[in-house]
Design an enzyme around this catalytic site. Sequence first.
Site, PDB file in Angstrom:
ATOM      1  N   SER A  62       0.803  -1.222   0.000  1.00  0.00           N
ATOM      2  CA  SER A  62       0.000   0.000   0.000  1.00  0.00           C
ATOM      3  C   SER A  62       0.841   1.280   0.000  1.00  0.00           C
ATOM      4  O   SER A  62       0.306   2.343  -0.301  1.00  0.00           O
ATOM      5  CB  SER A  62      -0.927   0.014   1.213  1.00  0.00           C
ATOM      6  N   ASP A 346      -3.844   7.497   8.343  1.00  0.00           N
ATOM      7  CA  ASP A 346      -4.600   6.545   9.162  1.00  0.00           C
ATOM      8  C   ASP A 346      -3.620   5.758  10.030  1.00  0.00           C
ATOM      9  O   ASP A 346      -2.469   6.160  10.191  1.00  0.00           O
ATOM     10  CB  ASP A 346      -5.483   5.649   8.278  1.00  0.00           C
ATOM     11  N   HIS A 349      -0.785   4.502   7.366  1.00  0.00           N
ATOM     12  CA  HIS A 349      -0.360   5.190   6.148  1.00  0.00           C
ATOM     13  C   HIS A 349      -0.151   6.680   6.336  1.00  0.00           C
ATOM     14  O   HIS A 349      -0.685   7.282   7.256  1.00  0.00           O
ATOM     15  CB  HIS A 349      -1.393   4.939   5.038  1.00  0.00           C
TER      16      HIS A 349
END
Length: 379
Positions: A62, A346, A349
């Site tokens: 990610s 978050d 991330h």
Amino acid sequence: MENYHSHKHFLPFLCFFLLLLTGQQGVEASDHNHNVNVDGDDRDNDLVYSFYPKKLFVFGDSYSDTGNSDKSKPYKCWKYPYGITFPGKPTGRFSDGRIFTDYLAKFVGVKSPLPYQKWREMGGKGALEYGMNFAYGGTGVFETLLGGPNLTTQIDLFQKLIKQSVITTTDLHSSLALITITGNDYSTFQAKNVSSQDYPSFITAMVDQTCLNLKHIRELGVKIIAVANFPPLGCLPRLTTMTSFQHCSETLNELVNFHNNLLQQAVAKLNNEAEDSSPFLILDFYASFMSIFEKKGDPQGGIEFENLLKPCCVGTSSEYSCGSVDQSGLSKYTICDDPKSAFFWDNLHLTQQGWRAVYSALQPTLYQLFESNGVYLSS
Ligand SMILES: *[C@@H]1O[C@H](CO)[C@@H](O)[C@H](O)[C@H]1NC(C)=O
Ligand SMILES: *[C@@H]1O[C@H](CO)[C@@H](O)[C@H](O)[C@H]1NC(C)=O
């Protein structure tokens, strides 16, 4: 960062790691010099292998995925408030906006390459003008809890497109690869009720597998392969939430340091084995995150953070996370007033501004790394 002893059970074998690390300092330094010292006597060599990168191929998790993860599965990156800063709606990036891939693309002078999934949805007709992004959120070098194509499978997809001549040899010869593998293997391993003694062999196996993958990308013809090392996982909000986002887990960061040292040595060895040049580069995520924490931003890039460890978007209780809604559709998270003021978006991330700061902190070494390896940048 102050010490935070939530991982006491790591301590015994960490002492062992630390012993190893002290013994390795010398090797590290000289390998590093070898890496960046290509352009001295080797002018001819340099000219033969120098190029302007035209394409970027991206692999990993990610931290570099720009839209490959499955929309039908509950990946939060496809939901509000992901993408609110850029481009104003969710695009499958795990952030409020742009991520590292986008900044690196800009740096090498191309547009952010199309995600593989999007290219498939377009019937394979979209432009491969800038390369392609195979990175997939939640993945690692091994199988992970979240599933998705591991690094090997991502490279297999790349190889298939080469075999089908969708990606040509000419493309490859003016290409860069970016690889980010940043922690999903760890969380998967931790979930297996392992004991602390199991970590050294697990980390060694991870680094070995990473090197096989790096070599494969090189064998397929990519000129320069940049691999990100591990960020300080002990500082991710998912861990620091236990101290109200005040303190990193130093013990976990020591583990990451051990990992990064092994990776550095393994990459130096790969470069020594490569006959013509030093095709493998390490992007030091660890150092750039740490420098941002220490300086509360990136002063040179004019970036300052109010919140270093506290994420912008947080669940209203431990059962919720950024993007959660309850059965009646009510949001179960809060967003900070200004996402630019936070480094983390978050639990895991970075915000766009966070990535901008990491990129800015890395920029001087990026120039050095690329240009000393014959990569000339048009930007
Ligand atoms: C990667 O995924 C493939 C397909 O699921 C699997 O066969 C392979 O063993 C995995 N590779 C590693 C190194 O875990
Ligand atoms: C986890 O491992 C410990 C020690 O090996 C064992 O005593 C415990 O029962 C295990 N727990 C689970 C949930 O498997």
